[in-house]
Design an enzyme around this catalytic site. Structure first.
Site, PDB file in Angstrom:
ATOM      1  N   TRP A  74       0.895  -1.155   0.000  1.00 61.01           N
ATOM      2  CA  TRP A  74       0.000   0.000   0.000  1.00 61.01           C
ATOM      3  C   TRP A  74       0.933   1.203   0.000  1.00 61.01           C
ATOM      4  CZ3 TRP A  74      -1.189   4.173   3.313  1.00 61.01           C
ATOM      5  CH2 TRP A  74      -2.379   4.849   3.014  1.00 61.01           C
ATOM      6  N   GLU A 484     -16.850   4.339   1.006  1.00 68.09           N
ATOM      7  CA  GLU A 484     -15.601   3.587   0.861  1.00 68.09           C
ATOM      8  C   GLU A 484     -15.700   2.507  -0.208  1.00 68.09           C
ATOM      9  OE1 GLU A 484     -15.852   0.937   4.986  1.00 68.09           O
ATOM     10  OE2 GLU A 484     -13.889   1.460   4.235  1.00 68.09           O
TER      11      GLU A 484
HETATM   12  O1  M6R Z   1      -8.762  -2.141  12.691  1.00 71.66           O
HETATM   13  P1  M6R Z   1      -9.485  -0.927  13.181  1.00 71.66           P
HETATM   14  O2  M6R Z   1     -10.857  -1.231  13.673  1.00 71.66           O
HETATM   15  O3  M6R Z   1      -8.681  -0.157  14.194  1.00 71.66           O
HETATM   16  O4  M6R Z   1      -9.627  -0.005  11.903  1.00 71.66           O
HETATM   17  C1  M6R Z   1     -10.186   1.272  11.996  1.00 71.66           C
HETATM   18  C2  M6R Z   1     -10.552   1.795  10.626  1.00 71.66           C
HETATM   19  O5  M6R Z   1      -9.421   1.863   9.812  1.00 71.66           O
HETATM   20  C3  M6R Z   1     -11.610   0.925   9.942  1.00 71.66           C
HETATM   21  O6  M6R Z   1     -12.773   0.820  10.705  1.00 71.66           O
HETATM   22  C4  M6R Z   1     -11.977   1.502   8.563  1.00 71.66           C
HETATM   23  O7  M6R Z   1     -12.644   2.714   8.726  1.00 71.66           O
HETATM   24  C5  M6R Z   1     -12.816   0.491   7.789  1.00 71.66           C
HETATM   25  N1  M6R Z   1     -12.320   0.387   6.454  1.00 71.66           N
HETATM   26  C6  M6R Z   1     -14.244   0.864   7.688  1.00 71.66           C
HETATM   27  O8  M6R Z   1     -14.971  -0.064   6.960  1.00 71.66           O
END
Ligand code: M6R
Length: 620
Positions: A74, A484
């Site tokens: 990424w 998203e």
């Molecule tokens: O792994 P995490 O729950 O800490 O990640 C947080 C966000 O990066 C994650 O919820 C992101 O917003 C998702 N892609 C939403 O679908």
């Protein structure tokens, strides 16, 4: 937020590494690469684009060797390109590395190395590690790794191979995940368990600045003083099957459909004798006079729902803060603050930093995490687990639902412990929460209607989500989910706030998704709907019979409502079972997930791997 894997053992490394990369692709998919050692040199193939491009390139280049490293990228420093892909080699092709993370002082290191005549071939921060390692190398790779770690700043999981020590791999990490898999046929490093689970379920976790040395016969752990550390492998209990699509077209859809099971497991875990019960019992709730919930992305949206639930049931002040903001705002918290940190991966860099900031101020951190063994799960004062299993789609669904369920149950427990609920009241609420999985199953009867409606709006330029109170909190998740995966611009607004500016964006045929599941606020949101409809908007209303008597629970294809809409009603309704308004977000979100899914599917988007995103955000 890249994926790394390494293997050394009795088998050919290329198929193992390519298969592992496939399972790590959710972490980044701008490019991929592989380096194997064989007959005195490294054989490297790197390719911009998805893993399939790398596979195709490898197909034309026979790759042999029983030791190797791989990477799926990424992009951060340097555009997605073949040359910026990993593995990176030093200028003398003596050392090869893969890196997940960011080397924050790479500019200074690069300038230093260039002043010594080192010629760089990429724009990446990661190549600095390969060049630095070659610069330091004096016949001892572990010594070199220690020197590199002492020189670099930032966060990283790193895998190293050296031409002069061709039988071993060395890896080290700081702030980014790295696991070590052991088996009789060989040993592995990887960013995540699914990458190696088809070969072994025996896994060790590395702590920050610990070094692992792997060869075909075993693994050994060291600290930065090169003292040996003892670690025993832990057994991973879930199977690879749970990380596969199982006949569904997309992981996201499969994960949406798994939610009743995930909810049941997670709810059970927080009940007496459940796997999370002991940790929750050990919390001295009365010692806190304030709760602060912090997280990123969807986990933050779960926290926003949680605020309403905790304040309503526990009557204790609750703040919700984005982890990326909280970490720098010098928050007013202390030992009487309970910080609830929510994270699916347990590896989100901003959330880890927020946790450390909270702990440094004396607050206690209760983490709600999905990935066992992740950094947050190990460093928090208290950790409870969502039992969602591996979540592969980048857009979270089932982990989010599990987070909500745990938040509800923790709030009920706290309220009981604080004397805000009687035992029968608490029991009744737990009973209502326990019914949620069945209600979610009932919602699936509306899939055809959601699918139908999505076909009428996938061309939208912009979609707005409105709600009030807890419906606003879940509207934020609906909006995030939609943008998203479908790339449609979308914003969530508190219904009452529209008139203060955003309403100017409403024009003919703008779609407004209105969530109205709180009976006492239904007339208010109805007014907001009238306001937007009179300015040309069409409305998708998500509601229940309690808030909108007579809404019923329509199934069918939606064609009948389509006719109604065509006849000027301008409103299409999706109805969910009526539950306690505090828990209705668990139902609304399923309809919102399905809506986003079908909009994105109609647009032909790459649903499981949306552009520019990665599952686990391990950069700032
Ligand atoms: O792994 P995490 O729950 O800490 O990640 C947080 C966000 O990066 C994650 O919820 C992101 O917003 C998702 N892609 C939403 O679908």
């Amino acid at each position: 937020m890249c994926g790394i894997i390494g293997y050394v053992g009795k088998n050919e490394a290329a198929p193992i590494i390519l298969d592992g990369l496939k399972r790590l692709e959710y972490r980044g998919y701008d490019s991929a690469g592989i380096a194997l050692y064989k007959d005195g040199r490294f054989h490297v193939v790197k390719q911009k684009g998805r893993l399939e491009a790398l596979r195709a390139a490898v197909g034309d280049t026979p790759l042999a060797g029983r030791i190797g490293i791989g990477h799926t990228r990424w992009a951060t420093h340097g555009e997605p390109s073949d040359v910026n892909s990993h593995p990176h080699l030093g200028a003398k092709s003596r050392i090869a590395i893969v890196h997940n993370g960011i080397i924050e002082n790479y500019r200074a290191l690069r300038a230093f190395l260039e002043s010594k005549g080192v010629v760089f071939s990429s724009e990446t921060d990661s190549e600095t590690v390969a060049q630095l390692a070659e610069y330091y190398y004096r016949g001892d790779l572990m010594d070199t790794v220690v020197k590199v770690v002492n020189a670099i700043e930032g966060y990283y999981a790193l895998g190293f191979m050296c031409l002069d020590e061709p039988d071993r791999l060395i890896a080290v990490k700081k702030d980014n995940p790295l696991i070590v898999g052991v088996s009789k046929d060989g040993n592995f490093i990887a960013s995540d368990v699914p990458a190696i689970l088809s070969h072994t379920n025996q896994v060790c976790y590395l702590a920050d600045r610990e070094i692992v040395v792997l060869d075909a016969d075993g693994v050994a752990f060291y600290n930065m003083d090169r003292e040996r550390l003892e670690k025993s492998p832990e057994t991973i209990t879930w199977s690879l099957g749970s990380a596969e699509k199982g006949g569904y077209e997309h992981f996201m859809y499969k994960e949406i459909m798994e939610q009743p099971r995930v909810l049941r497991d997670t709810i059970r875990s927080a009940l007496p004798d459940g796997s999370n019960a002991a940790v929750l019992d050990s919390l001295d709730v009365a010692s806190f006079d304030k709760i602060l919930i912090t997280a990123c992305g969807s986990a933050y949206n779960a926290g926003s729902v949680g605020k309403y639930v905790f304040e309503s049931l526990c009557r204790i002040p609750v703040d919700v803060d984005l982890a990326s903001e909280f970490r720098y705002r010098d928050a007013l918290i202390d030992a009487r603050t309970l910080v609830i940190l929510i994270s699916q991966s347990g590896e989100t860099t901003d959330s880890i930093a927020a946790m450390r900031e909270a702990k440094s101020k004396g607050a206690k951190v209760l983490a709600i995490v999905n990935v066992v063994g992740s950094t947050i799960s190990r460093e928090a004062d208290y950790t409870v687990y969502t039992l969602a299993g591996p979540e592969i789609a980048v857009a979270t669904t089932k982990a989010f639902s599990a987070q909500l369920a745990l938040l509800y149950l923790i709030a009920v427990r706290f309220a009981r412990a604080l004397g805000k609920l009687t035992a029968p009241e608490a029991e009744a609420l737990v009973g209502e929460i326990s019914e949620l999985p069945t209600h979610v199953e009932a919602l699936f009867a509306q899939i055809d209607r959601v699918q139908y409606y999505a076909t009428t709006c996938f061309n939208s330029k912009s979609i707005f989500f409105i709600g009030r109170n807890i419906d606003y909190a879940i509207a934020m998740e609906g909006s995030l989910k939609l943008k998203e995966i479908s790339y449609i611009h979308s914003e969530a607004y508190a219904g009452g706030e529209l008139k203060h500016g955003t309403i100017s964006l409403i024009e003919d045929n703008t779609l407004v998704v209105a969530i109205s599941c709180c009976k006492r606020l239904a007339p208010k949101i109805e007014s907001n709907i009238v306001q937007v409809v009179s300015r040309g908007a069409r409305v998708l209303l998500i509601t229940n019979d309690g808030a909108n008597p007579g809404a019923g629970l329509e199934t069918g294809t939606g064609a009948e409502s389509a006719a109604e809409e065509a006849a000027g009603a301008r409103q299409f309704t999706l109805t969910e079972p009526t539950v306690n308004e505090l828990f209705s977000p668990s139902l609304s979100v399923v309809l919102l997930q399905l809506f986003s899914y079908y909009v994105a599917a109609n647009k032909g988007c790459d649903i499981d791997k949306p552009r520019n995103l990665a599952k686990s955000v391990t950069v700032e």
